[in-house]
Structures are given as structure tokens and as C-alpha cells.
Design a protein around this motif. Structure first.
Motif, mmCIF file in Angstrom:
data_model
loop_
_atom_site.group_PDB
_atom_site.id
_atom_site.type_symbol
_atom_site.label_atom_id
_atom_site.label_comp_id
_atom_site.label_asym_id
_atom_site.label_seq_id
_atom_site.Cartn_x
_atom_site.Cartn_y
_atom_site.Cartn_z
ATOM 1 N N ALA A 259 0.802 -1.220 0.000
ATOM 2 C CA ALA A 259 0.000 0.000 0.000
ATOM 3 C C ALA A 259 0.836 1.273 0.000
ATOM 4 C CB ALA A 259 -0.943 -0.010 1.209
ATOM 5 N N ALA A 260 1.842 1.336 0.848
ATOM 6 C CA ALA A 260 2.646 2.552 0.946
ATOM 7 C C ALA A 260 3.716 2.548 -0.127
ATOM 8 C CB ALA A 260 3.280 2.648 2.329
ATOM 9 N N PRO A 261 3.725 3.540 -1.038
ATOM 10 C CA PRO A 261 4.761 3.566 -2.073
ATOM 11 C C PRO A 261 6.148 3.636 -1.457
ATOM 12 C CG PRO A 261 3.019 5.174 -2.532
ATOM 13 C CD PRO A 261 2.797 4.657 -1.144
ATOM 14 N N GLY A 262 7.063 2.828 -1.944
ATOM 15 C CA GLY A 262 8.420 2.841 -1.427
ATOM 16 C C GLY A 262 9.210 4.016 -1.956
ATOM 17 N N THR A 263 10.173 4.477 -1.201
ATOM 18 C CA THR A 263 11.098 5.518 -1.623
ATOM 19 C C THR A 263 12.498 4.931 -1.562
ATOM 20 O OG1 THR A 263 11.441 6.350 0.616
ATOM 21 C CG2 THR A 263 9.564 7.243 -0.604
ATOM 22 N N ALA A 264 13.489 5.755 -1.880
ATOM 23 C CA ALA A 264 14.866 5.265 -1.808
ATOM 24 C C ALA A 264 15.193 4.780 -0.407
ATOM 25 C CB ALA A 264 15.824 6.363 -2.235
ATOM 26 N N ALA A 265 14.583 5.404 0.589
ATOM 27 C CA ALA A 265 14.873 5.027 1.978
ATOM 28 C C ALA A 265 13.970 3.912 2.479
ATOM 29 C CB ALA A 265 14.744 6.246 2.886
ATOM 30 N N THR A 266 12.806 3.749 1.848
ATOM 31 C CA THR A 266 11.832 2.767 2.345
ATOM 32 C C THR A 266 11.458 1.742 1.285
ATOM 33 O OG1 THR A 266 9.961 4.185 1.727
ATOM 34 C CG2 THR A 266 10.877 4.479 3.943
ATOM 35 N N VAL B 159 10.802 -1.525 -0.766
ATOM 36 C CA VAL B 159 10.359 -2.817 -0.250
ATOM 37 C C VAL B 159 11.014 -3.951 -1.034
ATOM 38 C CG1 VAL B 159 8.150 -1.875 0.510
ATOM 39 C CG2 VAL B 159 8.346 -2.868 -1.787
ATOM 40 N N PRO B 160 11.158 -5.119 -0.424
ATOM 41 C CA PRO B 160 11.643 -6.282 -1.174
ATOM 42 C C PRO B 160 10.575 -6.788 -2.130
ATOM 43 C CG PRO B 160 11.052 -6.925 1.054
ATOM 44 C CD PRO B 160 10.907 -5.433 0.993
ATOM 45 N N ALA B 161 10.989 -7.680 -3.017
ATOM 46 C CA ALA B 161 10.057 -8.198 -4.030
ATOM 47 C C ALA B 161 10.328 -9.668 -4.294
ATOM 48 C CB ALA B 161 10.185 -7.405 -5.331
ATOM 49 N N ALA C 31 6.543 -6.895 -2.267
ATOM 50 C CA ALA C 31 5.939 -6.797 -3.598
ATOM 51 C C ALA C 31 6.043 -8.134 -4.323
ATOM 52 C CB ALA C 31 6.633 -5.704 -4.403
ATOM 53 N N VAL C 32 5.120 -8.370 -5.237
ATOM 54 C CA VAL C 32 5.108 -9.619 -6.009
ATOM 55 C C VAL C 32 4.955 -9.291 -7.492
ATOM 56 C CG1 VAL C 32 4.007 -11.849 -6.369
ATOM 57 C CG2 VAL C 32 4.002 -10.828 -4.082
ATOM 58 N N PRO D 38 16.328 -3.194 -5.246
ATOM 59 C CA PRO D 38 16.873 -4.130 -6.233
ATOM 60 C C PRO D 38 17.793 -5.185 -5.645
ATOM 61 C CG PRO D 38 17.990 -2.015 -6.368
ATOM 62 C CD PRO D 38 16.837 -1.829 -5.426
ATOM 63 N N ASP D 39 18.224 -4.988 -4.409
ATOM 64 C CA ASP D 39 19.099 -5.964 -3.760
ATOM 65 C C ASP D 39 18.338 -7.012 -2.966
ATOM 66 O OD1 ASP D 39 21.429 -4.717 -4.719
ATOM 67 O OD2 ASP D 39 21.374 -3.263 -3.078
ATOM 68 N N ARG D 40 17.009 -6.866 -2.907
ATOM 69 C CA ARG D 40 16.199 -7.827 -2.142
ATOM 70 C C ARG D 40 15.082 -8.370 -3.040
ATOM 71 N NH1 ARG D 40 13.981 -5.285 3.101
ATOM 72 N NH2 ARG D 40 13.900 -3.356 1.853
ATOM 73 N N ILE D 41 15.476 -9.166 -4.014
ATOM 74 C CA ILE D 41 14.520 -9.818 -4.920
ATOM 75 C C ILE D 41 14.689 -11.323 -4.782
ATOM 76 C CG2 ILE D 41 13.840 -10.157 -7.319
ATOM 77 C CD1 ILE D 41 14.843 -7.346 -7.931
#
Length: 321
Positions: free
Chosen positions: A59-66, A68-70, A108-109, A147-150
Motif C-alpha cells: 500500500a505505501a509507495p516505497g522511496t529510496a529510503a523505504t 520494499v523487497p520483491a 511486492a510480487v 533491487p538488492d532484495r529480490i
């Protein structure tokens, strides 16, 4: 602008922008705030339909600091059926679906379509899966994804592709050139963790493990390879996750039913043993009464989602159960 043509010479319009860089479609929002972008093209293939995925974003759009993994989800269907719209028959009509549940939890999926065996033989399917990972990495800033948490997650044939994603990053034959270019090295197809449900991990042995004829050209794996595995042993070995195990592979969760009549649980048992022997952090859980696709074991279907979410949260968000 199309350049002028000489008199009497027909002209054709110039190609449009590559689909993998097309503007994202508008999102619909679920009751819980999950944003769903449907039918997003991630790669264009000459003379064929664009390859598409569906995105489920927290729900909450991610930013550079927040950011999300995918997770890249790959559907099953014996490499010849299925689509990005299904997680498996055990979850048909379930609301929220396992994919939406994962997005609601902060991961994210991207549920991905790939070429089926009637369209192309191996390694086309893996080339497409790798293209989807590279696309997600390339578009990560605008999606709010880290991009480091996929990670990769798949069921049945999709589990086979998820395992290969975890084991073959940068492989010169298996990387492919579909979609976003990763040849310069800055856009890897590597993944940080893998979940595979009832996956074929040793393609050459699938038929024998299931008590079928290894020379039967109508089996799913024969259609994937273009010939029975016994007739093309090098290609079968290339397509087998168990042949690509190495010590730096990402952590893996393997889930399988002991009563699986289509893909024997010995497939996951052998891969697990090879991973452990190589020092990889691998987990294996077998369900006593579960057939393929968790048929005959409703509790297994629910438990598999719980174990999957726990594993992904642990390895992508550092959350311990």
C-alpha cells in the motif's frame, strides 16, 4: 519522424519504444490498499506476443529510503500450461490470494508469464524468467522496490525455474538476451532467496522417479527439452537445478508432498541433500498425504503459504519467526 522515401517506394513506420521501457499502466487498489498493475509488458519478442507480468505492490509507495523487497512468482503447468493468474488449484477463488497476502505483508510480487513448451523449448523459459528479474531491477526506483532484495518463488514447473534462477545467475548459455540487457553486468538476474513447491529438480530422472518411460516423447519434460531426456542427456543436465548447485547459492525452501504422483518428492530430497552438502542454507519440508498441487491435503496448502511467507520475511526483511 519517418524519413522520406523515394518515389514509388512504400514506407513502413519506425518501431515504437521497446515494451520493457513502456510507461506503467494505471494501478487498481484493493480494499486493503494493495496496488495492482495488471498486464505489464516486461520484454518484447520479435514475431511473438509481449511477455507480461502482474505487479502486486504494498500500500505505501516505497522511496529510496523505504524501498520494499520483491518476489518473482512463476506459475506451474508442466511448462506447457498455466498463466500468471494462478498460484495453483488449491487457491482458486481464495480472497485475498497468496500473492495479495504477501503484498499486504510488505513484500511486492511480480507474477510472471513465460513462454510455454509449445512456443519454445528450453532454455527459453529460463531466459524469460531472468528477463523478468532484470526488468524488476531496472524499474525498481519507480516501483519503490529494493533491487538488492529480490527473491524467486514458483510451483511445479515454476518451482523448477525458480531454483534455476537461484543457481545459474550469469551462466553464459542460460542468461539469454531477452528484455532488459544485462550484458554489462549492472543488471543481474540473481535472486536473494528461493522457494520451490513440488518442483522437478533433476529433469533426467523425473520419468523414472514417477515410474514412467524415460523415452516417452509425450512427457512434460520431453516437450520442454524437445526430446526425451534420455535422448538429449546434455540438454537435460543443463535444465536440471541439481547440476548447478554451488556453495554461494542463495537460501532455499523446498516444499513437497510425499504422495506426489507426478513429480516424486525424491526430486526435492536429492536437491536438498546436494545443497546441504555444498554448505547452502536449505530447508526441506515434506507433507505426508499431499499429492501434486497439494491435492488431498487442504492443511498442506495452507501451511505451505505460511511457511513461504515466514521464509521470505526472514530472508528479505530480516524478520525472525
Amino acid at each position: 519522424m519517418t524519413p522520406p522515401a523515394s518515389a514509388g517506394t512504400p514506407t513502413l513506420p519506425l518501431p515504437g519504444p521497446r515494451v520493457e521501457w513502456a510507461a506503467l499502466p494505471p494501478a487498481r487498489t484493493t480494499a486493503d490498499g494493495v496496488r495492482v498493475l495488471a498486464g505489464v509488458p516486461y520484454a518484447g519478442l520479435p514475431g511473438a506476443r509481449p511477455l507480461e507480468l502482474d505487479l502486486w505492490l504494498p500500500a505505501a509507495p516505497g522511496t529510496a529510503a523505504t524501498a520494499v523487497p520483491a518476489v518473482v512468482f512463476l506459475h506451474g503447468g508442466g511448462w506447457r500450461l498455466g498463466s500468471r493468474h494462478s498460484v495453483g488449484p488449491a487457491y482458486a477463488g481464495e480472497s485475498p490470494s497468496p500473492l495479495e497476502r504477501l503484498a499486504r505483508s510488505g513484500i511486492a510480487v511480480a507474477s510472471v508469464d513465460y513462454r510455454l513448451s509449445g512456443e519454445a523449448v528450453f532454455p527459453a523459459q529460463l531466459h524469460d524468467a531472468k528477463a523478468a528479474v532484470r526488468w524488476l531491477r531496472a524499474r525498481a526506483p519507480e516501483l519503490g522496490i529494493d533491487p538488492d532484495r529480490i527473491a524467486a518463488w514458483g510451483e511445479s514447473a515454476g518451482g523448477h525455474l525458480a531454483e534455476l534462477l537461484g543457481l545459474t545467475a550469469g551462466h553464459p548459455v542460460l542468461e539469454g538476451a531477452v528484455g532488459v540487457d544485462g550484458s554489462a553486468g549492472e543488471l543481474s538476474s540473481s535472486v536473494a532467496a528461493v522457494v520451490a513447491w513440488y518442483a522437478p529438480s533433476d529433469v533426467a530422472a523425473v520419468a523414472a522417479d514417477a515410474g514412467a518411460d524415460p523415452l516417452d516423447a509425450t512427457t512434460r519434460e520431453a516437450q520442454l527439452l524437445g526430446a526425451p531426456a534420455a535422448a538429449v542427456p546434455d540438454r537435460a543436465a543443463l535444465a536440471s537445478p541439481i547440476g548447478h548447485v554451488h556453495p554461494s547459492a542463495p537460501p532455499m525452501l523446498l516444499l513437497h508432498g510425499r504422495a506426489d504422483r507426478f513429480v516424486s518428492c525424491r526430486q526435492s530430497e536429492r536437491l536438498h541433500a546436494a545443497l546441504v552438502a555444498a554448505g547452502v542454507g536449505a530447508q526441506l519440508h515434506l507433507y505426508d498425504d499431499a499429492d501434486h498441487m497439494w491435492l488431498g491435503a487442504t492443511d498442506a496448502a495452507a501451511d505451505a503459504v505460511t511457511r513461504t511467507m515466514t521464509f521470505l520475511h526472514h530472508h528479505l526483511r530480516g524478520e525472525h519467526p
